[in-house]
Write an enzyme that holds these catalytic residues in place. Structure first.
Site, PDB file in Angstrom:
ATOM      1  N   PRO A   2       0.984  -0.996  -0.109  1.00 21.45           N
ATOM      2  CA  PRO A   2      -0.003  -0.038  -0.031  1.00 21.45           C
ATOM      3  C   PRO A   2       1.053   1.380  -0.048  1.00 21.45           C
ATOM      4  CG  PRO A   2      -0.670  -1.422   1.760  1.00 21.45           C
ATOM      5  CD  PRO A   2       0.913  -1.632   1.323  1.00 21.45           C
ATOM      6  N   GLU A   3       0.549   2.094  -0.730  1.00 23.94           N
ATOM      7  CA  GLU A   3       0.973   3.477  -0.578  1.00 23.94           C
ATOM      8  C   GLU A   3       0.015   4.370   0.064  1.00 23.94           C
ATOM      9  OE1 GLU A   3       2.025   4.952  -4.728  1.00 23.94           O
ATOM     10  OE2 GLU A   3       1.960   2.846  -5.523  1.00 23.94           O
ATOM     11  N   ARG A 260      12.393   0.932 -10.861  1.00 19.34           N
ATOM     12  CA  ARG A 260      10.913   0.577 -10.931  1.00 19.34           C
ATOM     13  C   ARG A 260      10.528   0.759 -12.369  1.00 19.34           C
ATOM     14  NH1 ARG A 260       9.170   1.457  -6.013  1.00 19.34           N
ATOM     15  NH2 ARG A 260       7.728  -0.377  -6.774  1.00 19.34           N
TER      16      ARG A 260
END
Length: 272
Positions: A2-3, A260
DNA sequence: CCAAGCACCTGACGGC
DNA sequence: TGCCGTCAGGTGCTTG
């Protein structure tokens, strides 16, 4: 996993249901590895009443009546769910039994996440939060823009850098770069103040929208009640490589920035 | 000081 | 079906 929006949704859910509940016991299933040993963590929690739950950066904090705090970092696959008491399953790390018969469970398939208990002094001295940058929803876009203005790193790396701005991960970085029309590899010092202000205004919009949609569920995320979020249905670029841009219908491309995957539209997001 | 790369761990998925 | 490689939302440590 989760961000900021996902942790915020979990914290709000827990704050609504846990306030005033007392932890009566805790179970740590065998072979579970906690970053703080169960024999010190459990006694700090049992007998305490929960005051509130809140979020800072991507960290979930549950404050107890002795002013100590349970700190959860969910990393990639962590979950914190409040519900009816049940037997531990294979990914559960710690289960807190509450005085109304309900249960608060921290589980984490990939075991990257952690839970720790801090005194107020330890929390104030915790390096992780000391290093964390400003909250993006509580800081003016102009001020956030100033934090990347002189940086030579790629803007995507700056957004992911927790000391530049707290709480942003891969999803919301890519989504706000798309909205701002910025290529992820654009250097911070090449963006310009006006465009950078625009970027952080878009970041705020995306984060607020995601919170209102209960967060984004890719594979693991659920809120404090165990429900999936819906914002993944509103993604413009994240995870959509090869698919068509909602603005110009070009095929979206992916590059690695700061290790990323960064998905972007080659036509709408030009390097500056 | 900064950036890049890998390590931490498990599971899902695609290709052969 | 099964084996293998690749990838995944985060962070911390080491290396250059």
């Amino acid at each position: 996993m989760p961000e900021l929006p996902e942790v915020e949704v979990i914290a709000r859910g827990l704050d609504a249901t846990l306030k005033g509940r007392t932890i009566v016991s805790a179970e740590v299933p065998g072979l579970t590895r906690l970053s703080e040993p169960a024999n010190t963590l459990v006694p700090k929690a049992v007998g305490r009443t929960i005051r509130r739950a809140y979020r800072r950066a991507k960290v979930l904090l549950i404050e107890l009546d002795d002013r100590s705090t349970l700190v959860f970092h969910l990393k990639m696959t962590g979950r914190v769910v409040h519900g009816e008491r049940r037997a531990a399953d294979r990914h559960d790390r710690i289960l807190f039994n509450l005085d109304d018969g309900s249960q608060l469970i921290f589980s984490d398939m990939r075991k990257f996440g952690y839970v720790r208990a801090f005194t107020p002094e330890e929390l104030a001295e915790w390096d992780f939060l000391k290093r964390a940058g400003p909250e993006p929803l509580e800081t003016a876009p102009e001020e956030l823009a100033g934090r990347i203005r002189d940086r030579r790193s790629a803007v995507k790396a700056l957004l992911l850098n927790q000391s530049v701005v707290a709480g942003v991960g891969n999803i919301y970085a890519d989504e706000s770069l798309f909205r701002a029309g910025l290529h992820p590899e654009t250097r911070g010092d090449r963006i310009g103040q006006a465009k950078a202000v625009e970027l952080f205004a878009h970041l705020q919009d995306v984060l607020k929208l995601a919170i209102s949609e209960n967060g984004s569920s890719i594979s693991d995320y659920v809120n404090a009640s165990g429900d999936a979020g819906a914002f993944q249905n509103s993604f413009n670029v994240y995870g959509k490589k090869g698919c068509c841009c909602v603005r110009c219908e070009s095929r979206l491309q992916a590059v690695k920035v700061a290790g990323r995957t960064s998905t972007f539209c080659p036509k709408c997001q030009k390097k500056r």
